[in-house]
Design a protein around this motif. Structure first.
Motif, PDB file in Angstrom:
ATOM      1  N   GLY A   7      -1.970 -13.349   5.224  1.00 34.06           N
ATOM      2  CA  GLY A   7      -2.453 -12.299   6.051  1.00 34.06           C
ATOM      3  C   GLY A   7      -1.178 -11.436   6.188  1.00 34.06           C
ATOM      4  O   GLY A   7      -0.254 -11.734   6.184  1.00 34.06           O
ATOM      5  N   VAL A   8      -1.521 -10.052   6.341  1.00 29.86           N
ATOM      6  CA  VAL A   8      -0.668  -9.102   6.516  1.00 29.86           C
ATOM      7  C   VAL A   8      -0.559  -8.762   7.776  1.00 29.86           C
ATOM      8  O   VAL A   8      -1.066  -8.453   8.578  1.00 29.86           O
ATOM      9  N   GLY A  18       4.156 -10.619   5.671  1.00 30.15           N
ATOM     10  CA  GLY A  18       2.938 -11.269   5.653  1.00 30.15           C
ATOM     11  C   GLY A  18       3.112 -12.812   5.906  1.00 30.15           C
ATOM     12  O   GLY A  18       4.482 -13.212   6.085  1.00 30.15           O
ATOM     13  N   TRP A 271      -4.984  -6.525  -1.864  1.00 28.40           N
ATOM     14  CA  TRP A 271      -4.136  -6.321  -0.408  1.00 28.40           C
ATOM     15  C   TRP A 271      -4.020  -7.495   0.203  1.00 28.40           C
ATOM     16  O   TRP A 271      -2.924  -7.804   0.668  1.00 28.40           O
ATOM     17  N   ASP A 272      -4.981  -8.406   0.373  1.00 29.49           N
ATOM     18  CA  ASP A 272      -4.971  -9.591   1.053  1.00 29.49           C
ATOM     19  C   ASP A 272      -4.730 -10.857   0.381  1.00 29.49           C
ATOM     20  O   ASP A 272      -4.990 -12.049   0.786  1.00 29.49           O
ATOM     21  N   ARG A 273      -3.819 -10.716  -0.668  1.00 30.07           N
ATOM     22  CA  ARG A 273      -3.516 -11.940  -1.517  1.00 30.07           C
ATOM     23  C   ARG A 273      -1.907 -11.769  -1.487  1.00 30.07           C
ATOM     24  O   ARG A 273      -1.570 -10.586  -1.963  1.00 30.07           O
TER      25      ARG A 273
END
Length: 405
Positions: A7-8, A18, A271-273
């Motif tokens: 999660g950022v 993150g 973006w979410d990794r």
């Protein structure tokens, strides 16, 4: 990807703070990961690495495969129990080590055939075998086998290696999934020493079940923007990954070319990794990479440099053996929480180095990893306050402008 999430928490431009969740705990990013090649950060105890603030460390599958053997690590409880590090861990496939042994190896589409430089024995390193080795070792995050080539190679050679890495990634993914589904092969019987607890492979009916792990692909392509973009496109078409690594940098290319590669890759990555930048570990490079959207970092240079008397400070690198430090009563860095800085002065640390006392290299290596871990923690805090860009610019200006007195 059960047990893994990212999660950022905060952003500023391309930079982000993150949290990477793994089965063995959370990693607050950006984060520097000390390298423990042989399941040990050279010269340091795991509790010292933990006290330095490390959340996640690395080991090397190639070296552990050769000694003591991946099946032996598995029999002894897996990498966490074997090393006594109970937080998140990552294993590199060992591709760099294999490819650096130019005189001892032969590369083909099948994989790499090489001779063990320790005893001359012949080994075959294929994508499938590497997955079996890394799943036996049992780290949280494992890396694909990729083809590495020398820095500065032309476009044709870089493209050939990048495309082969994508084909090997698909083979890694298939074998990784098979082991997740069918389990690991039984380990040949190995007896525990008389009077010691039984090995994990002796009395556990479910021992063959593969532990929860995440496989990371590696972006390749040299410093060629079109190849890096093609590598990322191929990776994203191959699977849904818990994270992605960027490799093949810090191998002799100009820093401007390395930074340009960060700029190329980051916008194309999910973006979410988490984004893991492999083998980069100098303070200025870390901050430049964080500013361009990278999250996780590792490098052997900080501990290696410390063992040879070079330390990081906010005013640049310091070579401690210089005679100018013979009567220097200052700490290495006033702000650093490591034992070298809080208990000793430069004069004493220099004395330890020039007299070849083992304590000296240990303290300086511990200082360097503490310095980088603390720097990444400060970067995270500044991101959460919306101050990263100004703080980073000021920090880099000071680091690059001043030299050791």
């Amino acid at each position: 990807m059960s047990g893994f999430a990212f999660g950022v928490d905060a952003t500023e431009g391309a930079a982000r703070a993150g949290t990477f969740r793994t089965p063995h705990g959370d990693v607050a990013t950006p984060a520097f990961m000390p390298v423990g090649t042989h399941a040990s950060v050279r010269g340091l105890a795991m509790h010292e690495v933990r006290d330095a603030g490390a959340h996640m460390i690395l080991a090397n599958a190639y070296h552990l495969y050769l000694r003591p053997g991946d099946e032996m690590v598995r029999a002894l409880g897996g990498l966490h129990a074997f090393s006594r590090w109970h937080g998140p861990m990552l294993t590199d496939s060992g591709g760099y080590q294999v490819f650096s042994l130019a005189r001892y190896r032969k590369v083909s589409e099948s994989g790499v055939e090489f001779r063990n430089k320790l005893d001359g024995s012949l080994h075959e390193y294929t994508p499938e075998r590497v997955m079996q080795i890394e799943r036996n070792i049992g780290a949280d995050v494992i890396m694909q086998l990729d083809e590495l080539i020398e820095g500065g190679c032309d476009h044709r050679a870089s493209r050939k290696a990048m495309e082969r890495s994508l084909r090997w990634l698909e083979r890694c993914r298939v074998e990784f999934d098979r082991l997740s589904r069918d389990g690991r092969a039984p380990v040949p019987h190995v007896s525990a020493t008389d009077g010691s607890p039984p090995l994990d492979t002796q009395h556990r009916d479910d021992e063959c079940a593969a532990p929860p792990q995440a496989l990371f692909p590696i972006v390749q392509g040299g410093t060629y923007a079109d190849l890096r973009a093609a590598s990322i496109a191929g990776i994203l078409q191959t699977g849904d990954w818990a994270g992605v690594a960027v490799g093949g940098l810090s191998v002799g290319e100009a820093k401007s070319a390395m930074y340009d590669t960060f700029d190329t890759c980051a916008p194309l990555l999910p973006w979410d990794r988490p984004r893991y930048l492999m083998g980069v570990g100098f303070p200025d490079d870390l901050l430049e990479a964080v500013g361009r959207g990278m999250d996780l970092f590792d490098c052997v240079a900080p501990t290696r440099m410390g063992r040879h008397g070079t330390v990081f400070t906010p005013d640049g690198k310091v070579q401690l053996q210089k005679s100018s430090h013979r009567t220097d009563r200052r700490p290495l860095t006033a702000e650093c929480p490591c034992p070298a800085c809080t208990h000793y002065d430069r004069a004493y640390l220099r004395h330890l180095m020039v007299t070849e006392e083992p304590l000296g290299p240990r303290l300086l290596a511990l200082h360097n990893i503490t310095f980088l871990i603390t720097l990444m923690g400060e970067a995270r805090a500044r991101l959460q306050l919306g101050q990263f860009t100004t703080w980073s610019s000021d920090w880099l200006r000071r680091y690059r402008a001043r030299t050791s007195p």
